[in-house]
Motif scaffolding. Structure first.
Motif, PDB file in Angstrom:
ATOM      1  N   GLY A  65       0.802  -1.210   0.000  1.00  0.00           N
ATOM      2  CA  GLY A  65       0.000   0.000   0.000  1.00  0.00           C
ATOM      3  C   GLY A  65       0.834   1.258   0.000  1.00  0.00           C
ATOM      4  O   GLY A  65       2.038   1.223   0.140  1.00  0.00           O
ATOM      5  N   MET A  66       0.147   2.371  -0.182  1.00  0.00           N
ATOM      6  CA  MET A  66       0.799   3.664  -0.287  1.00  0.00           C
ATOM      7  C   MET A  66       0.471   4.476   0.953  1.00  0.00           C
ATOM      8  O   MET A  66      -0.625   4.397   1.501  1.00  0.00           O
ATOM      9  N   TYR A  67       1.433   5.226   1.348  1.00  0.00           N
ATOM     10  CA  TYR A  67       1.269   6.086   2.534  1.00  0.00           C
ATOM     11  C   TYR A  67       1.322   7.548   2.084  1.00  0.00           C
ATOM     12  O   TYR A  67       2.244   7.947   1.382  1.00  0.00           O
ATOM     13  N   ARG A  68       0.294   8.331   2.506  1.00  0.00           N
ATOM     14  CA  ARG A  68       0.266   9.739   2.114  1.00  0.00           C
ATOM     15  C   ARG A  68       1.227  10.515   3.026  1.00  0.00           C
ATOM     16  O   ARG A  68       1.201  10.352   4.248  1.00  0.00           O
ATOM     17  N   ILE A  69       2.115  11.320   2.425  1.00  0.00           N
ATOM     18  CA  ILE A  69       3.050  12.129   3.217  1.00  0.00           C
ATOM     19  C   ILE A  69       2.280  13.294   3.817  1.00  0.00           C
ATOM     20  O   ILE A  69       1.790  14.171   3.104  1.00  0.00           O
ATOM     21  N   GLU A  70       2.159  13.324   5.125  1.00  0.00           N
ATOM     22  CA  GLU A  70       1.395  14.367   5.792  1.00  0.00           C
ATOM     23  C   GLU A  70       2.234  15.606   6.065  1.00  0.00           C
ATOM     24  O   GLU A  70       1.725  16.727   6.061  1.00  0.00           O
ATOM     25  N   ALA A  71       3.520  15.405   6.370  1.00  0.00           N
ATOM     26  CA  ALA A  71       4.369  16.529   6.806  1.00  0.00           C
ATOM     27  C   ALA A  71       5.821  16.097   6.756  1.00  0.00           C
ATOM     28  O   ALA A  71       6.113  14.941   6.418  1.00  0.00           O
ATOM     29  N   THR A  72       6.708  17.009   7.053  1.00  0.00           N
ATOM     30  CA  THR A  72       8.142  16.687   7.129  1.00  0.00           C
ATOM     31  C   THR A  72       8.683  17.149   8.487  1.00  0.00           C
ATOM     32  O   THR A  72       8.343  18.239   8.941  1.00  0.00           O
ATOM     33  N   THR A  73       9.466  16.298   9.119  1.00  0.00           N
ATOM     34  CA  THR A  73      10.146  16.710  10.364  1.00  0.00           C
ATOM     35  C   THR A  73      11.644  16.668  10.139  1.00  0.00           C
ATOM     36  O   THR A  73      12.200  15.636   9.753  1.00  0.00           O
ATOM     37  N   TYR A  74      12.274  17.830  10.365  1.00  0.00           N
ATOM     38  CA  TYR A  74      13.727  17.935  10.223  1.00  0.00           C
ATOM     39  C   TYR A  74      14.395  17.746  11.573  1.00  0.00           C
ATOM     40  O   TYR A  74      13.775  17.918  12.626  1.00  0.00           O
ATOM     41  N   ALA A  75      15.670  17.422  11.520  1.00  0.00           N
ATOM     42  CA  ALA A  75      16.477  17.447  12.744  1.00  0.00           C
ATOM     43  C   ALA A  75      16.412  18.860  13.321  1.00  0.00           C
ATOM     44  O   ALA A  75      16.454  19.837  12.577  1.00  0.00           O
ATOM     45  N   GLY A  76      16.273  18.962  14.627  1.00  0.00           N
ATOM     46  CA  GLY A  76      16.229  20.272  15.268  1.00  0.00           C
ATOM     47  C   GLY A  76      14.833  20.832  15.420  1.00  0.00           C
ATOM     48  O   GLY A  76      14.669  21.927  15.970  1.00  0.00           O
ATOM     49  N   GLU A  77      13.828  20.122  14.944  1.00  0.00           N
ATOM     50  CA  GLU A  77      12.436  20.557  15.117  1.00  0.00           C
ATOM     51  C   GLU A  77      11.792  19.756  16.240  1.00  0.00           C
ATOM     52  O   GLU A  77      12.134  18.595  16.467  1.00  0.00           O
ATOM     53  N   PRO A  78      10.805  20.370  16.934  1.00  0.00           N
ATOM     54  CA  PRO A  78      10.061  19.609  17.944  1.00  0.00           C
ATOM     55  C   PRO A  78       9.375  18.410  17.285  1.00  0.00           C
ATOM     56  O   PRO A  78       9.167  18.381  16.068  1.00  0.00           O
TER      57      PRO A  78
ATOM     58  N   PRO B 195      14.010  19.613  24.352  1.00  0.00           N
ATOM     59  CA  PRO B 195      13.890  18.139  24.257  1.00  0.00           C
ATOM     60  C   PRO B 195      14.315  17.558  22.912  1.00  0.00           C
ATOM     61  O   PRO B 195      14.800  16.429  22.850  1.00  0.00           O
ATOM     62  N   HIS B 196      14.166  18.315  21.819  1.00  0.00           N
ATOM     63  CA  HIS B 196      14.473  17.772  20.498  1.00  0.00           C
ATOM     64  C   HIS B 196      15.893  18.152  20.048  1.00  0.00           C
ATOM     65  O   HIS B 196      16.253  17.919  18.903  1.00  0.00           O
ATOM     66  N   GLN B 197      16.660  18.734  20.945  1.00  0.00           N
ATOM     67  CA  GLN B 197      18.008  19.176  20.579  1.00  0.00           C
ATOM     68  C   GLN B 197      19.071  18.356  21.304  1.00  0.00           C
ATOM     69  O   GLN B 197      18.809  17.763  22.348  1.00  0.00           O
ATOM     70  N   ILE B 198      20.276  18.346  20.785  1.00  0.00           N
ATOM     71  CA  ILE B 198      21.420  17.747  21.493  1.00  0.00           C
ATOM     72  C   ILE B 198      22.611  18.702  21.400  1.00  0.00           C
ATOM     73  O   ILE B 198      22.614  19.614  20.577  1.00  0.00           O
ATOM     74  N   ARG B 199      23.571  18.480  22.253  1.00  0.00           N
ATOM     75  CA  ARG B 199      24.736  19.355  22.226  1.00  0.00           C
ATOM     76  C   ARG B 199      25.744  18.879  21.184  1.00  0.00           C
ATOM     77  O   ARG B 199      25.824  17.697  20.864  1.00  0.00           O
ATOM     78  N   ARG B 200      26.524  19.826  20.688  1.00  0.00           N
ATOM     79  CA  ARG B 200      27.574  19.499  19.729  1.00  0.00           C
ATOM     80  C   ARG B 200      28.694  18.790  20.466  1.00  0.00           C
ATOM     81  O   ARG B 200      29.064  19.163  21.578  1.00  0.00           O
ATOM     82  N   SER B 201      29.239  17.748  19.863  1.00  0.00           N
ATOM     83  CA  SER B 201      30.352  17.047  20.497  1.00  0.00           C
ATOM     84  C   SER B 201      31.483  16.732  19.513  1.00  0.00           C
ATOM     85  O   SER B 201      32.648  16.738  19.882  1.00  0.00           O
ATOM     86  N   SER B 202      31.128  16.478  18.245  1.00  0.00           N
ATOM     87  CA  SER B 202      32.155  15.971  17.316  1.00  0.00           C
ATOM     88  C   SER B 202      33.273  16.970  17.071  1.00  0.00           C
ATOM     89  O   SER B 202      34.449  16.587  17.014  1.00  0.00           O
ATOM     90  N   THR B 203      32.930  18.247  16.923  1.00  0.00           N
ATOM     91  CA  THR B 203      34.014  19.203  16.642  1.00  0.00           C
ATOM     92  C   THR B 203      34.930  19.330  17.855  1.00  0.00           C
ATOM     93  O   THR B 203      36.138  19.510  17.709  1.00  0.00           O
ATOM     94  N   TYR B 204      34.352  19.211  19.064  1.00  0.00           N
ATOM     95  CA  TYR B 204      35.212  19.242  20.252  1.00  0.00           C
ATOM     96  C   TYR B 204      36.122  18.015  20.285  1.00  0.00           C
ATOM     97  O   TYR B 204      37.297  18.089  20.635  1.00  0.00           O
ATOM     98  N   GLN B 205      35.538  16.860  19.924  1.00  0.00           N
ATOM     99  CA  GLN B 205      36.351  15.645  19.907  1.00  0.00           C
ATOM    100  C   GLN B 205      37.464  15.744  18.862  1.00  0.00           C
ATOM    101  O   GLN B 205      38.613  15.390  19.143  1.00  0.00           O
TER     102      GLN B 205
END
Lengths: 395, 395
Positions: A65-78, B195-205
């Motif tokens: 089956g196919m899944y409808r893309i509802e939204a996008t979550t990036y790193a750093g977003e809640p 809650p959705h964030q982490i600290r930078r570590s790689s550049t320090y390492q």
């Protein structure tokens, strides 16, 4: 004369717990941690997406089956939230897993299409529910001990300290070390020696070896003159925590150091160790917790004594228990522990092999260039066979 | 995607000979020598006494009898001279062998007595003619090459440089390195993450790992914004010789780095290496000789790529060819070179053994604490047996 093990024991027993100081993280490499470090949060601190792709809910149902893309979550977003179980959220590596999803499928295993103004993803490959998620707390629980006081700080430890948010760290204060060469035949490195003179080298070498473990040192030189030695060493003892002297501890007529040190109130812990090289080694301590190492003056002896006794005293002994396999038979008759200069390598079978280095014994410092460390051949034997395994003291 | 060996080859081919600079000897440890160093004198520069005792002339004659002590020669004095073959010169370790003598007998093998106002020594033990003398030039002839340009300077090399009288030394200039982390989920180490964030570590390492090889670096952080990345990286490229970026090189929607770097005129040498961890690795160079490493952002991937590619690029690859023996069977199905995090130790048979570390793969930086390095399991196989030997990449 005392055995090697007893000498090392006396040296280590003379260690005291140094004062601590706070240093910035960037200055930490090579220092010894003086506090326990605990996880300030769970590691990872949230259910973390480990692939670029889509997050969806999978239980026992068919994965077709196919899944409808509802939204996008990036790193750093809640954290996002999946509205419908027939939908999916596009997610990037490092993002928080959206609420209502339990599985991540990477781009490589998806086909995308557009229908009625919406994007849909269908699964090309088999999918395991729960995959591609690094679960909250999977590595470490909040509050768990990450680093113990006493740990030597290398680059992985720096990564941990950064992650738990430590721009500065409590470490043990480095001792103040004074390196003092003695010997009237020695001139300084910017001088041209007369035919019967040589340039000083051991204090420069020790200074470099200390620098490699993050410890700064002063370099001094004194002539073979008992009164002059007394006055200068009195000053150095006041100014420093540790004195490391070279030369002047054998049986020669100008070997004043043992007598001068005792006159200065340094209590002799031992003089002479049943070892070659380095037999004349002298070690003493003062009532106010200072330590004095008087090392024999031949460059190879000096360096062996530094590696075997001084470096562990400073908390920088070798990690683990290194050993190496003797590559050829060695006969050694004196009733002494023999620290044999060797060059080690790994052979095809994964064995750590030590090749004895020929040379003129403790005077041949040029041999140190090829040398990677010393193989410790025990006292009480004279014949050491090829293939036998012995403790290894690396540079 | 290119194989590991080809990637490393491209990285090493991009190295250029750096400029040289003169640095004081005490700053040399960890630097790479940029000149050949020859012996300015013979080593040792004279026939050197290696024991405290007496020097005398011995040929085939009986070794019995008493020798009258004519004089004493200390270390640091010009060569003395034996007047009579029935006499001896008292000598101290480090002294020049007196003219007219060819053998040194140590105090322990002598008995002293006084007769008619003179001191006499008689021999207690067997004596080998020529003993206890370190002959002029025995270690190295004058003019012989001691250290080659390209040698990494450790403490034994410092001893040599001191001995030949080099208060300052030509070394290769260290590159100017800028470490840049990217990723909107990352906050700095003095901040409290949401809650959705982490600290930078790689550049320090990485900064700590560079510091361990004597290289200073700047640390920067950039957000996942193509224009912002372009402008900032343009500046950093002008100011530095080497950029090491972390994150932003995968297939994600905000992984702008490959595109931005090519817009900046950095020629891609490769993107993606057939390895795990660290597959998304990107490497490029500029016409004016600068190098850009864009490392994947997971801490274990970042560090593996640093060890395998960046450190050899900087001239600090591992010495020799370290290997280790796999302690247990490992199955690895992907068609990739597997750099497996391991902890190594030496077993009783002198074998260097690598124990695989369990963990959550490239995200589990806490695993690095136990880890001593990576075992390189070759591509094209899936089953690796206990007891097999593989290349080992130490920290």
């Amino acid at each position: 004369m005392i055995p090697v093990a007893e000498a090392l024991e006396k040296v280590l027993a003379a260690r005291s717990v140094p004062a601590t100081e706070s240093v910035p993280l960037y200055q930490c490499p090579g220092r010894i941690l003086a506090e326990d470090i605990a996880a300030d949060r769970a590691f990872p601190p949230f259910d973390r997406v480990t692939m670029d792709g889509i997050a969806l809910w999978l239980d026992g149902r068919a994965e077709e089956g196919m899944y409808r893309i509802e939204a996008t979550t990036y790193a750093g977003e809640p954290a996002g939230k999946l509205a419908s179980r027939s939908g999916a959220v596009e997610v990037m590596t490092g993002a928080v897993l959206p609420e209502g999803t339990n599985t991540v499928v990477r781009y490589e295993d998806l086909a995308f299409s557009e229908h009625f103004g919406s994007r849909f993803a269908s699964l090309k490959a088999g999918v395991v529910p729960g995959q591609n998620i690094h679960r909250k707390g999977e590595d470490r629980a909040e509050g768990s001990l990450l680093l113990k006081a006493g740990t030597r700080i290398g680059s992985p430890e720096v990564a941990i300290l950064a992650t738990v948010g430590r721009p500065s760290v409590q470490v043990y204060r480095n001792p103040s070390v004074c390196l003092v060469s003695t010997g009237d035949e020695l001139v300084d490195i910017h001088e041209t020696p007369l035919p019967h003179q040589i340039r000083r080298s051991s204090t420069y070498q020790l200074s470099a070896a200390l620098r490699e473990i993050g410890i700064k040192s002063d370099i001094q030189h004194l002539r073979d003159d008992a009164d002059g030695l007394f006055r200068a060493l009195q000053t150095y003892l006041r100014q420093h925590d540790i004195l490391i002297l070279t030369g002047g501890v054998s049986a020669g007529k100008k070997d004043y150091l043992p007598e001068v040190l005792e006159r200065l109130g340094v209590t002799r812990q031992f003089h002479q160790v049943a070892q070659r090289p380095g037999k004349p080694l002298w070690f003493g301590t003062t009532a106010d917790g200072k330590a004095v190492f008087a090392l024999p003056g031949n460059p190879v002896s000096t360096f062996l004594c530094f590696l075997k006794y001084v470096r562990p005293f400073l908390g920088h002994g070798p990690k683990g228990k290194p050993v190496a396999t003797l590559s050829e038979q060695v006969i050694f008759k004196p009733d002494l522990t023999y620290f044999m200069p060797v060059a080690t390598y790994y052979n095809e079978e994964g064995r750590h092999v030590a090749r004895p280095l020929k040379g003129s014994g403790s005077g041949d410092f040029a041999n140190l260039l090829e040398c990677t460390g010393f193989l410790e051949l025990p006292v009480g034997r004279t014949d050491f066979a090829a293939g036998e395994v012995f403790p290894y003291l690396p540079f």
